[in-house]
Motif scaffolding. Structure first.
Motif, PDB file in Angstrom:
ATOM      1  N   HIS A  26       0.837  -1.189   0.000  1.00 14.28           N
ATOM      2  CA  HIS A  26       0.000   0.000   0.000  1.00 14.28           C
ATOM      3  C   HIS A  26       0.878   1.248   0.000  1.00 14.28           C
ATOM      4  O   HIS A  26       1.852   1.326   0.731  1.00 14.28           O
ATOM      5  N   ASP A  27       0.509   2.232  -0.821  1.00 11.59           N
ATOM      6  CA  ASP A  27       1.226   3.510  -0.869  1.00 11.59           C
ATOM      7  C   ASP A  27       0.383   4.565  -0.168  1.00 11.59           C
ATOM      8  O   ASP A  27      -0.613   5.046  -0.711  1.00 11.59           O
ATOM      9  N   ALA A  28       0.781   4.931   1.047  1.00 10.40           N
ATOM     10  CA  ALA A  28       0.040   5.903   1.850  1.00 10.40           C
ATOM     11  C   ALA A  28       0.083   7.298   1.254  1.00 10.40           C
ATOM     12  O   ALA A  28      -0.835   8.093   1.454  1.00 10.40           O
ATOM     13  N   THR A  29       1.118   7.609   0.516  1.00 11.33           N
ATOM     14  CA  THR A  29       1.278   8.946  -0.044  1.00 11.33           C
ATOM     15  C   THR A  29       0.118   9.335  -0.951  1.00 11.33           C
ATOM     16  O   THR A  29      -0.255  10.505  -1.027  1.00 11.33           O
ATOM     17  N   LEU A  30      -0.457   8.382  -1.625  1.00 10.90           N
ATOM     18  CA  LEU A  30      -1.505   8.689  -2.592  1.00 10.90           C
ATOM     19  C   LEU A  30      -2.759   9.272  -1.953  1.00 10.90           C
ATOM     20  O   LEU A  30      -3.614   9.800  -2.651  1.00 10.90           O
ATOM     21  N   ASP A 125      13.428  13.679   1.085  1.00 14.31           N
ATOM     22  CA  ASP A 125      14.133  12.459   1.458  1.00 14.31           C
ATOM     23  C   ASP A 125      14.590  11.641   0.262  1.00 14.31           C
ATOM     24  O   ASP A 125      15.129  10.565   0.436  1.00 14.31           O
ATOM     25  N   SER A 126      14.353  12.126  -0.939  1.00 13.50           N
ATOM     26  CA  SER A 126      14.681  11.331  -2.106  1.00 13.50           C
ATOM     27  C   SER A 126      14.821  12.246  -3.316  1.00 13.50           C
ATOM     28  O   SER A 126      14.362  13.384  -3.298  1.00 13.50           O
ATOM     29  N   ARG A 127      15.447  11.732  -4.354  1.00 15.16           N
ATOM     30  CA  ARG A 127      15.557  12.503  -5.592  1.00 15.16           C
ATOM     31  C   ARG A 127      14.423  12.184  -6.544  1.00 15.16           C
ATOM     32  O   ARG A 127      14.348  12.714  -7.631  1.00 15.16           O
ATOM     33  N   ALA A 130       9.152   8.461  -3.960  1.00 17.13           N
ATOM     34  CA  ALA A 130       9.434   7.238  -3.224  1.00 17.13           C
ATOM     35  C   ALA A 130       8.181   6.588  -2.657  1.00 17.13           C
ATOM     36  O   ALA A 130       8.202   5.417  -2.304  1.00 17.13           O
ATOM     37  N   GLY A 131       7.088   7.337  -2.538  1.00 24.21           N
ATOM     38  CA  GLY A 131       5.914   6.802  -1.877  1.00 24.21           C
ATOM     39  C   GLY A 131       6.170   6.689  -0.383  1.00 24.21           C
ATOM     40  O   GLY A 131       7.180   7.160   0.135  1.00 24.21           O
ATOM     41  N   ALA A 132       5.259   6.063   0.322  1.00 26.90           N
ATOM     42  CA  ALA A 132       5.411   5.857   1.759  1.00 26.90           C
ATOM     43  C   ALA A 132       4.436   4.771   2.190  1.00 26.90           C
ATOM     44  O   ALA A 132       3.442   4.517   1.520  1.00 26.90           O
ATOM     45  N   GLY A 133       4.724   4.164   3.329  1.00 27.22           N
ATOM     46  CA  GLY A 133       3.841   3.141   3.867  1.00 27.22           C
ATOM     47  C   GLY A 133       4.449   1.757   3.772  1.00 27.22           C
ATOM     48  O   GLY A 133       5.648   1.593   3.554  1.00 27.22           O
ATOM     49  N   ILE A 134       3.624   0.747   3.925  1.00 26.33           N
ATOM     50  CA  ILE A 134       4.065  -0.644   3.807  1.00 26.33           C
ATOM     51  C   ILE A 134       3.950  -0.986   2.325  1.00 26.33           C
ATOM     52  O   ILE A 134       2.920  -1.423   1.848  1.00 26.33           O
ATOM     53  N   TYR A 135       5.023  -0.722   1.593  1.00 25.37           N
ATOM     54  CA  TYR A 135       4.982  -0.775   0.135  1.00 25.37           C
ATOM     55  C   TYR A 135       5.395  -2.123  -0.461  1.00 25.37           C
ATOM     56  O   TYR A 135       5.409  -2.274  -1.690  1.00 25.37           O
ATOM     57  N   ARG A 136       5.720  -3.088   0.380  1.00 22.73           N
ATOM     58  CA  ARG A 136       6.055  -4.437  -0.082  1.00 22.73           C
ATOM     59  C   ARG A 136       5.283  -5.444   0.772  1.00 22.73           C
ATOM     60  O   ARG A 136       4.755  -5.104   1.824  1.00 22.73           O
TER      61      ARG A 136
END
Length: 173
Positions: A26-30, A125-127, A130-136
């Motif tokens: 899940h991608d929390a950033t969205l 935090d990234s170039r 990256a998204g965020a959350g439990i992504y795998r």
């Protein structure tokens, strides 16, 4: 060792809002609103970041007792803290590697609550996005009490000529 997919029946609580059911990854950033003022700018796709909470309740059958039950998280970005029944049992400060959390505080024959707190406030935090959350995916591991932990293996090159390495393991038991 038995390995069971542990990706279903999670609740996602974005920033104190009402929980919604999710299946991992899940991608929390969205769920965030894009803004030109996002600290990461275009590199973060104009998402501002935030803190996110994932919860899951599950029974612990009696036959798990003395079996060495743990969870393997393939990836949580960027930092994670994991709690079992209100007690911190582990975490990871780097979102691009998997980590194992022992579930030593299980209540057998009863319902247990798992909570994962994800902190994505340290932007930029990234170039790139990256998204965020439990992504795998997340896996429940059930096996013997004595075992080498998945994230407890470290191999260091000491020299090339002659070839020498040092291998270290973290284990239970």
């Amino acid at each position: 060792m038995n390995r069971e997919n542990f990706c279903r029946d999670w609740q996602f609580c974005p920033g104190g809002e009402t929980a919604v059911p999710v299946t991992l990854p899940h991608d929390a950033t969205l769920r965030e609103q894009r803004t030109p003022a996002a600290p990461g700018g275009a590199g973060s796709a104009y998402f501002p970041g935030g803190c996110y909470e994932y919860r899951k309740t599950f029974p612990a059958p009696a036959h798990w007792k003395n079996r060495g039950v743990s969870l393997f998280f393939e990836g949580v970005y960027p930092t994670a803290e994991v709690f079992l029944n209100g007690v911190r049992v582990g975490g990871c400060a780097y979102g691009y590697r998997g980590f194992t959390v022992p579930l030593d505080g299980l209540m057998y024959g009863k319902t247990n609550e798992l909570m994962v707190l994800v902190d994505h406030t340290g932007q930029p935090d990234s170039r790139w996005y990256a998204g965020a959350g439990i992504y795998r995916p997340v896996w429940l591991l059930e096996g013997g009490a004595d075992r080498i932990l998945h994230d407890g293996i470290r191999v260091t090159t000491l020299s090339v000529r002659p070839a020498r390495i040092r291998a270290e393991t973290a284990h239970t038991g």
